[in-house]
Design a protein around this motif. Sequence first.
Motif, PDB file in Angstrom:
ATOM      1  N   HIS A   9       0.809  -1.215   0.000  1.00 54.22           N
ATOM      2  CA  HIS A   9       0.000   0.000   0.000  1.00 54.22           C
ATOM      3  C   HIS A   9       0.845   1.270   0.000  1.00 54.22           C
ATOM      4  O   HIS A   9       2.070   1.229   0.204  1.00 54.22           O
ATOM      5  CB  HIS A   9      -0.941   0.004   1.205  1.00 54.22           C
ATOM      6  CG  HIS A   9      -0.241  -0.281   2.507  1.00 54.22           C
ATOM      7  ND1 HIS A   9       0.536   0.650   3.169  1.00 54.22           N
ATOM      8  CD2 HIS A   9      -0.210  -1.405   3.274  1.00 54.22           C
ATOM      9  CE1 HIS A   9       1.015   0.125   4.278  1.00 54.22           C
ATOM     10  NE2 HIS A   9       0.577  -1.130   4.372  1.00 54.22           N
ATOM     11  N   GLN A  10       0.186   2.396  -0.210  1.00 52.83           N
ATOM     12  CA  GLN A  10       0.830   3.694  -0.081  1.00 52.83           C
ATOM     13  C   GLN A  10       1.322   3.886   1.356  1.00 52.83           C
ATOM     14  O   GLN A  10       0.848   3.239   2.276  1.00 52.83           O
ATOM     15  CB  GLN A  10      -0.154   4.810  -0.435  1.00 52.83           C
ATOM     16  CG  GLN A  10      -0.679   4.782  -1.865  1.00 52.83           C
ATOM     17  CD  GLN A  10      -1.772   5.805  -2.093  1.00 52.83           C
ATOM     18  OE1 GLN A  10      -1.872   6.797  -1.380  1.00 52.83           O
ATOM     19  NE2 GLN A  10      -2.623   5.563  -3.078  1.00 52.83           N
ATOM     20  N   ASN A  11       2.257   4.835   1.534  1.00 51.83           N
ATOM     21  CA  ASN A  11       2.866   5.049   2.852  1.00 51.83           C
ATOM     22  C   ASN A  11       3.272   3.700   3.448  1.00 51.83           C
ATOM     23  O   ASN A  11       2.798   3.314   4.525  1.00 51.83           O
ATOM     24  CB  ASN A  11       1.911   5.774   3.795  1.00 51.83           C
ATOM     25  CG  ASN A  11       1.460   7.105   3.258  1.00 51.83           C
ATOM     26  OD1 ASN A  11       2.272   7.916   2.822  1.00 51.83           O
ATOM     27  ND2 ASN A  11       0.156   7.348   3.271  1.00 51.83           N
ATOM     28  N   PRO A  12       4.141   2.979   2.768  1.00 47.72           N
ATOM     29  CA  PRO A  12       4.404   1.586   3.157  1.00 47.72           C
ATOM     30  C   PRO A  12       5.045   1.455   4.534  1.00 47.72           C
ATOM     31  O   PRO A  12       5.910   2.236   4.916  1.00 47.72           O
ATOM     32  CB  PRO A  12       5.368   1.106   2.065  1.00 47.72           C
ATOM     33  CG  PRO A  12       6.027   2.353   1.555  1.00 47.72           C
ATOM     34  CD  PRO A  12       4.952   3.396   1.619  1.00 47.72           C
ATOM     35  N   ASP A  13       4.568   0.462   5.277  1.00 47.91           N
ATOM     36  CA  ASP A  13       5.198   0.086   6.531  1.00 47.91           C
ATOM     37  C   ASP A  13       6.127  -1.093   6.252  1.00 47.91           C
ATOM     38  O   ASP A  13       6.330  -1.490   5.102  1.00 47.91           O
ATOM     39  CB  ASP A  13       4.148  -0.237   7.586  1.00 47.91           C
ATOM     40  CG  ASP A  13       3.164  -1.315   7.132  1.00 47.91           C
ATOM     41  OD1 ASP A  13       3.390  -1.944   6.069  1.00 47.91           O
ATOM     42  OD2 ASP A  13       2.154  -1.529   7.820  1.00 47.91           O
ATOM     43  N   THR A  14       6.687  -1.659   7.305  1.00 43.70           N
ATOM     44  CA  THR A  14       7.644  -2.751   7.117  1.00 43.70           C
ATOM     45  C   THR A  14       7.001  -3.947   6.424  1.00 43.70           C
ATOM     46  O   THR A  14       7.596  -4.564   5.538  1.00 43.70           O
ATOM     47  CB  THR A  14       8.237  -3.160   8.475  1.00 43.70           C
ATOM     48  OG1 THR A  14       8.898  -2.024   9.055  1.00 43.70           O
ATOM     49  CG2 THR A  14       9.247  -4.280   8.314  1.00 43.70           C
ATOM     50  N   ASP A  15       5.774  -4.271   6.807  1.00 43.88           N
ATOM     51  CA  ASP A  15       5.109  -5.423   6.191  1.00 43.88           C
ATOM     52  C   ASP A  15       4.858  -5.212   4.709  1.00 43.88           C
ATOM     53  O   ASP A  15       5.028  -6.135   3.901  1.00 43.88           O
ATOM     54  CB  ASP A  15       3.791  -5.716   6.921  1.00 43.88           C
ATOM     55  CG  ASP A  15       3.213  -7.082   6.562  1.00 43.88           C
ATOM     56  OD1 ASP A  15       3.993  -7.975   6.195  1.00 43.88           O
ATOM     57  OD2 ASP A  15       1.989  -7.253   6.681  1.00 43.88           O
ATOM     58  N   HIS A  76      -2.826  -5.131   0.991  1.00 44.76           N
ATOM     59  CA  HIS A  76      -3.933  -4.195   0.766  1.00 44.76           C
ATOM     60  C   HIS A  76      -4.782  -4.700  -0.387  1.00 44.76           C
ATOM     61  O   HIS A  76      -4.353  -5.535  -1.191  1.00 44.76           O
ATOM     62  CB  HIS A  76      -3.440  -2.782   0.460  1.00 44.76           C
ATOM     63  CG  HIS A  76      -2.890  -2.592  -0.921  1.00 44.76           C
ATOM     64  ND1 HIS A  76      -1.739  -3.224  -1.372  1.00 44.76           N
ATOM     65  CD2 HIS A  76      -3.324  -1.845  -1.971  1.00 44.76           C
ATOM     66  CE1 HIS A  76      -1.498  -2.865  -2.617  1.00 44.76           C
ATOM     67  NE2 HIS A  76      -2.444  -2.044  -3.010  1.00 44.76           N
ATOM     68  N   ASN A  77      -6.002  -4.168  -0.457  1.00 42.83           N
ATOM     69  CA  ASN A  77      -6.853  -4.422  -1.621  1.00 42.83           C
ATOM     70  C   ASN A  77      -7.696  -3.204  -1.970  1.00 42.83           C
ATOM     71  O   ASN A  77      -8.138  -3.076  -3.108  1.00 42.83           O
ATOM     72  CB  ASN A  77      -7.761  -5.641  -1.380  1.00 42.83           C
ATOM     73  CG  ASN A  77      -8.798  -5.399  -0.292  1.00 42.83           C
ATOM     74  OD1 ASN A  77      -9.856  -4.803  -0.516  1.00 42.83           O
ATOM     75  ND2 ASN A  77      -8.486  -5.852   0.926  1.00 42.83           N
ATOM     76  N   GLU A  78      -7.889  -2.293  -1.020  1.00 47.06           N
ATOM     77  CA  GLU A  78      -8.748  -1.145  -1.273  1.00 47.06           C
ATOM     78  C   GLU A  78      -8.075  -0.183  -2.263  1.00 47.06           C
ATOM     79  O   GLU A  78      -6.918   0.205  -2.063  1.00 47.06           O
ATOM     80  CB  GLU A  78      -9.080  -0.437   0.038  1.00 47.06           C
ATOM     81  CG  GLU A  78      -9.840  -1.336   1.006  1.00 47.06           C
ATOM     82  CD  GLU A  78     -10.293  -0.611   2.261  1.00 47.06           C
ATOM     83  OE1 GLU A  78     -10.855   0.496   2.120  1.00 47.06           O
ATOM     84  OE2 GLU A  78     -10.107  -1.167   3.366  1.00 47.06           O
ATOM     85  N   PRO A  79      -8.794   0.204  -3.327  1.00 51.61           N
ATOM     86  CA  PRO A  79      -8.171   1.000  -4.392  1.00 51.61           C
ATOM     87  C   PRO A  79      -7.535   2.299  -3.918  1.00 51.61           C
ATOM     88  O   PRO A  79      -6.479   2.700  -4.421  1.00 51.61           O
ATOM     89  CB  PRO A  79      -9.341   1.268  -5.348  1.00 51.61           C
ATOM     90  CG  PRO A  79     -10.304   0.169  -5.096  1.00 51.61           C
ATOM     91  CD  PRO A  79     -10.189  -0.150  -3.645  1.00 51.61           C
ATOM     92  N   GLN A  80      -8.156   2.967  -2.947  1.00 46.11           N
ATOM     93  CA  GLN A  80      -7.621   4.262  -2.505  1.00 46.11           C
ATOM     94  C   GLN A  80      -6.299   4.116  -1.762  1.00 46.11           C
ATOM     95  O   GLN A  80      -5.599   5.106  -1.548  1.00 46.11           O
ATOM     96  CB  GLN A  80      -8.643   5.003  -1.637  1.00 46.11           C
ATOM     97  CG  GLN A  80      -8.852   4.434  -0.248  1.00 46.11           C
ATOM     98  CD  GLN A  80      -9.909   3.344  -0.198  1.00 46.11           C
ATOM     99  OE1 GLN A  80     -10.318   2.812  -1.232  1.00 46.11           O
ATOM    100  NE2 GLN A  80     -10.364   3.006   0.994  1.00 46.11           N
ATOM    101  N   GLN A  81      -5.951   2.889  -1.388  1.00 45.14           N
ATOM    102  CA  GLN A  81      -4.677   2.649  -0.710  1.00 45.14           C
ATOM    103  C   GLN A  81      -3.589   2.186  -1.679  1.00 45.14           C
ATOM    104  O   GLN A  81      -2.432   2.010  -1.283  1.00 45.14           O
ATOM    105  CB  GLN A  81      -4.854   1.599   0.390  1.00 45.14           C
ATOM    106  CG  GLN A  81      -5.808   2.009   1.494  1.00 45.14           C
ATOM    107  CD  GLN A  81      -6.048   0.910   2.512  1.00 45.14           C
ATOM    108  OE1 GLN A  81      -5.396  -0.126   2.479  1.00 45.14           O
ATOM    109  NE2 GLN A  81      -6.987   1.123   3.420  1.00 45.14           N
TER     110      GLN A  81
END
Length: 309
Positions: A9-15, A76-81
């Motif tokens: 996803h955007q603003n990626p975290d470690t995962d 993620h799966n939500e398009p806005q992310q």
Amino acid sequence: MSKELVFGHQNPDTDAIVAAKAFSYLENKLGADTEPVALGEPNEETKYVLNHFDEPALRVITKAAPEVDKVMLVDHNEPQQSVSDIADVTVTHVVDHHRIAGFETTQPLFYRAEPLGCVSTVVYKLFKENKVEIPAKLAGLMLSAIISDTLLLKSPTTTPTDVAVVKDLAKIADVDYETYGLAMLKAGTNIDSKSEKELIDADAKSFEMNGSTVRVAQINTVDLDDVFKRQAALEAAAKDENKTEGYDLFLILATNILNSDSELLVVGAPTEPVEKAFGKKLANNRLSLPGVVSRKKQVVPPLTDAFNA
């Protein structure tokens, strides 16, 4: 066979970073042609992880369609992310551990989602099912991702499967996961050097809730006072993003990783669903949330229910 990009996803975290690397590695071992990429720069915690295991950061993209026709999504799966032009490419794979919302495709696809504490746990299971060995360095990265998402197995999102996988990955990577994990989490809590915008953007996701766009950011710390001494500036930064990005409500969840308590800062409207979700009244735009550490399990579900009530 044309190349596919794999990203979180955007603003990626470690995962999000690690899962892209791990799933791309697995798919390539199974005969695919993929490249893991990121939808943003790594945060401080992720930089610590990459440096510890001497692993390069991923290439950052803002659009996928200029490069490829097909993509694989992790975490993620939500398009806005997702990537900004997700509607212009074909999604062939999704590996996730979140709710499914606003997601649809015109073609059949591989979709694996499990209610586990971390998507890297799901990816681990895929390695085992396909009998592909996990290299030591990759095991260390995946271990880091699970520690991050579960706050060293203390989050309520943690499952027995996550615990077992952490122990196995720690053996493969030859890492004392408790000592390493605490150092890793603390590395991500240095907030003094960051601007308010950087703090609220580092780990933030958007959610559509009954016609309202709700942005939920999380800031991990070892002292909540370090966050809230900057409350006025954080509110100003959130108000600015509400205006420029079209968010109705911006929630900033500050979490103490040592005692697993959080404080929620609320900017925007409507605020009534927030109070209803947690059964408390706002005071100084804040709610005390002892024992709350998980955005996915303890914040988004009650908010969604309250907005839909």
